[in-house]
Design a protein around this motif. Structure first.
Motif, PDB file in Angstrom:
ATOM      1  N   GLY A   1       0.796  -1.228   0.000  1.00 51.82           N
ATOM      2  CA  GLY A   1       0.000   0.000   0.000  1.00 51.82           C
ATOM      3  C   GLY A   1       0.820   1.267   0.000  1.00 51.82           C
ATOM      4  O   GLY A   1       0.262   2.365  -0.030  1.00 51.82           O
ATOM      5  N   LEU A   2       2.131   1.138   0.020  1.00 50.50           N
ATOM      6  CA  LEU A   2       3.009   2.298   0.092  1.00 50.50           C
ATOM      7  C   LEU A   2       3.409   2.752  -1.301  1.00 50.50           C
ATOM      8  O   LEU A   2       3.575   1.937  -2.218  1.00 50.50           O
ATOM      9  N   ASP A   3       3.543   4.055  -1.479  1.00 52.74           N
ATOM     10  CA  ASP A   3       4.090   4.596  -2.719  1.00 52.74           C
ATOM     11  C   ASP A   3       5.459   3.946  -2.956  1.00 52.74           C
ATOM     12  O   ASP A   3       6.324   3.994  -2.080  1.00 52.74           O
ATOM     13  N   PRO A   4       5.676   3.328  -4.110  1.00 52.00           N
ATOM     14  CA  PRO A   4       6.941   2.616  -4.363  1.00 52.00           C
ATOM     15  C   PRO A   4       8.184   3.485  -4.205  1.00 52.00           C
ATOM     16  O   PRO A   4       9.279   2.962  -3.988  1.00 52.00           O
ATOM     17  N   ALA A   5       8.004   4.807  -4.306  1.00 48.78           N
ATOM     18  CA  ALA A   5       9.160   5.694  -4.191  1.00 48.78           C
ATOM     19  C   ALA A   5       9.252   6.362  -2.823  1.00 48.78           C
ATOM     20  O   ALA A   5      10.184   7.124  -2.571  1.00 48.78           O
ATOM     21  N   ALA A   6       8.310   6.081  -1.936  1.00 51.52           N
ATOM     22  CA  ALA A   6       8.297   6.752  -0.633  1.00 51.52           C
ATOM     23  C   ALA A   6       9.382   6.202   0.274  1.00 51.52           C
ATOM     24  O   ALA A   6       9.551   4.989   0.408  1.00 51.52           O
ATOM     25  N   HIS A   7      10.104   7.100   0.900  1.00 53.05           N
ATOM     26  CA  HIS A   7      11.103   6.706   1.888  1.00 53.05           C
ATOM     27  C   HIS A   7      10.394   6.368   3.199  1.00 53.05           C
ATOM     28  O   HIS A   7       9.347   6.931   3.527  1.00 53.05           O
ATOM     29  N   VAL A   8      10.972   5.448   3.961  1.00 50.76           N
ATOM     30  CA  VAL A   8      10.279   4.932   5.145  1.00 50.76           C
ATOM     31  C   VAL A   8      11.218   4.934   6.340  1.00 50.76           C
ATOM     32  O   VAL A   8      12.390   4.569   6.237  1.00 50.76           O
TER      33      VAL A   8
END
Length: 631
Positions: free
Chosen positions: A494-501
């Motif tokens: 469910g996370l944006d593939p480019a989002a840093h975590v």
């Protein structure tokens, strides 16, 4: 003392205490000036401040008690204020007589209550906590310190002090309300008195305290064969949590013994019985003769309370495989066996020259990394992902392997400078910044930088993990692990593939194995994280915290042999990032495969079956060699 005052002031406790002091001082001034209404209002307000101090200013409450200004003393001072005010108000002696009698009785009961509570706190200062244990033993609630105590205390004290300065001649109001106050206070005292008498008359079984008798009864019925023992703060919980699914699958009956309350409350869900006995004498009073094997995930002084038993055999299992200096220390000589993941673990002890015989080393693989996937087992992520998983700064400078202070910010900025081409997952050690505030500040700076990168328009999506995992403390760790895996997968999908975590290690955040599987490469320090990641055979870089060159560093820390060495000045970061981004070839794949076998054993032995075999073998050995001690 100064630390406690600073902590109290920082937490907002000053407000409640300041209000109590102000109202008490105003009552004294009103009594001296013969301001009847002011005295009444101030006294009533000061009584109403008591529950506020107990609830919102516990630190200052304890400090006042240490200064002999506890609740009983404060009640006596209010009585003095009433007597002082009565000098100018009472027109006959009868109000004074009535107040003296009822307040004396009230204060006597107040002292009795305080004495009983102190006795109960002393008797139950080190309770035995249990989980999945069929016994009534555990943390008992002490009479007199429950939050609703003041529901009776406040009305009783108000009924004593206020009416006495509301009258000038008649005394019947003082008698009636005073009797009511004494009755309320007596009801409050009955419970603690009965509890004190019960604790004084209670007897054990001649060997152990009464609270330990039901624990022993459970142990006699359960007949544990394996015990895992751990002591430490709540931040040490990961050292036992990492073993829970494995221990639940053992065919032997297993008992977990913890030594600290906060560690007990930080324990993950498990169906295994758990006993938390903080007192060494309490634990040593138990008969554990049924136990064949004791497992120890860390080296700590309290281990002696189990190691002293001649009826069992011991094994050090650790809580991760790493080249840290703490992985091979002289303390290890106390164990009958030392269980290592692969040959590298045994070599660490050999290099340390600790005089440990080779037959003490047992290779058990790493059952915790069974679910770590290699690059060939899973499609690569849409955006190449760098997992930065630094360790903490260690207990002393000799164990300071963390890269956060030296190159953390530089590494993170370099990865974030390539939006769309690289993604960063930051997962620090649970103890990051615990010893060195500079490391904590550097860690927080990294978190802020990642947050800024996600909110500046470079990427979309949340920067911190926000999983929802419902844990049943008495549930199965195996079941919770499976449920967590599903939630982890849902989070990543469910996370944006480019989002840093940013992943903060905890029960509700993606597991380390999940982070491994979602990453293309790792940047880490000398730690078990590095050794476990090698199982994936993906590219990795490791920080060199020493002042030696790269060749000497790899010789001293073999887990770095198949990765890129990052020096303290940042050398190696660009080289490694280029490999992850696909701008440079990855030519270390074969080296990583060989290293994985050296660190963790053959792929076929990194399983639960290997660990179970080791437990079986040590149980059998204990049955033969320790039989004379059980006769």
């Amino acid at each position: 003392m100064r630390r406690r005052l600073v902590r109290a002031g920082a937490s907002g406790e000053l407000g409640s205490v300041a209000l109590l002091a102000a109202t008490s001082l105003l009552a004294l001034v009103g009594a001296l000036a013969h301001w009847q209404l002011v005295t009444i209002a101030a006294l009533a307000a000061s009584v109403l401040c008591e529950p506020l101090v107990q609830r919102y200013a516990p630190t200052f409450g304890r400090l006042l008690g240490q200064a002999d200004l506890g609740p009983t003393t404060r009640a006596a001072l209010r009585g003095g204020v009433v007597a002082l005010a009565g000098v100018g108000l009472w027109e006959s002696r009868w109000p004074a007589v009535a107040f003296a009698v009822v307040f004396g009785a009230y204060l006597l009961l107040h002292c009795a209550h305080a004495f009983c509570v102190a006795q109960l706190r002393k008797a139950h200062s080190r309770p035995v906590l249990t989980r999945n244990v069929d016994t009534a033993a555990g943390a008992r609630e002490v009479w007199g310190i429950r939050p609703h105590r003041w529901r009776r205390e406040v009305p009783a004290q108000l009924a004593v002090v206020v009416p006495a300065i509301c009258v000038t001649e008649g005394s019947w109001v003082v008698w009636v309300l005073g009797t009511l106050a004494v009755t309320l206070q007596m009801m409050l005292v009955i419970g603690p008195v009965a509890d004190v008498l019960a604790s004084r008359t209670a007897r054990g079984d001649g060997v152990r305290k009464p609270k330990m008798v039901p624990i022993q009864t459970f142990i006699d019925d359960y007949r544990p064969e394996v015990v895992l023992h751990l002591s430490g703060s709540k931040t040490s919980a990961y050292q036992v949590n990492v073993w829970l699914p494995t221990l639940e699958r053992l065919r032997q009956r297993t008992l977990i013994v913890l030594r600290d309350d906060e560690l007990f409350h930080a324990l993950d869900a498990t169906s295994l019985p758990v006993i938390c006995a903080a007192s060494g004498s309490d634990l040593m009073s138990l008969d554990l003769s049924h136990v064949r094997v004791a497992l120890f995930p860390t080296n700590i002084g309290n281990n002696i309370h189990i190691l002293r038993l001649p009826t069992l055999m011991s094994a050090f299992i650790g809580h991760g495989d790493s080249d840290k200096s703490a992985s091979a220390i002289p303390y290890a000589r106390v164990y009958d066996e030392i269980w290592v993941a692969g040959e590298a673990g045994a070599d660490r002890y050999r290099r340390a020259a600790l005089g440990i015989a080779d037959d003490a080393f047992v290779r058990v693989g790493r059952p915790q990394i069974t679910d770590v996937e290699t690059a060939s087992q899973r499609p690569p992520p849409p955006v190449p992902t760098v997992l930065y998983a630094p360790t903490w700064e260690g207990w002393n400078s000799g164990q300071a392997y963390s890269s956060v202070l030296a190159i953390g910010d530089r590494l993170v900025e370099h990865v974030l400078s390539m939006p769309g081409r690289l993604r960063l997952v930051y997962r620090p050690h649970p103890l990051i910044g615990a010893r060195d505030p500079r490391v904590r500040d550097a860690h927080l700076q990294i978190v802020r930088r990642i947050e800024a990168a996600n909110t500046s328009g470079r990427t979309d999506g949340a920067y911190t993990s926000t999983l929802s995992v419902t844990l049943d403390p008495e549930g199965s760790a195996v079941a919770e692990q499976a449920a967590h895996a599903l939630v982890d997968r849902s989070f990543w999908e469910g996370l944006d593939p480019a989002a840093h975590v940013v992943v903060q290690p905890g029960a509700s955040d993606p597991t380390l194995v999940s982070c491994f599987n979602e990453s293309s490469a790792l940047v880490a320090d000398i730690s078990s994280v590095l050794s476990d990641f090698v199982a994936s055979e993906k590219p990795y870089a490791v920080f060199n915290p020493t002042h030696t060159d790269a060749d000497r560093f790899v010789a001293d820390f073999p887990s770095a042999a198949a990765g890129t060495t990052v020096m303290g000045n940042g050398t190696g970061i660009e080289e490694f990032v280029a490999v992850v981004a696909g701008d440079a070839p990855d030519d270390r794949m074969t080296d990583r495969s060989r290293l994985a076998e050296y660190l963790l054993g053959p792929a076929t032995s990194r399983t639960f079956a290997t660990f179970q075999h080791a437990v079986d073998a040590l149980c059998d050995r204990a049955g033969r060699e320790r039989a004379p001690h059980r006769a």
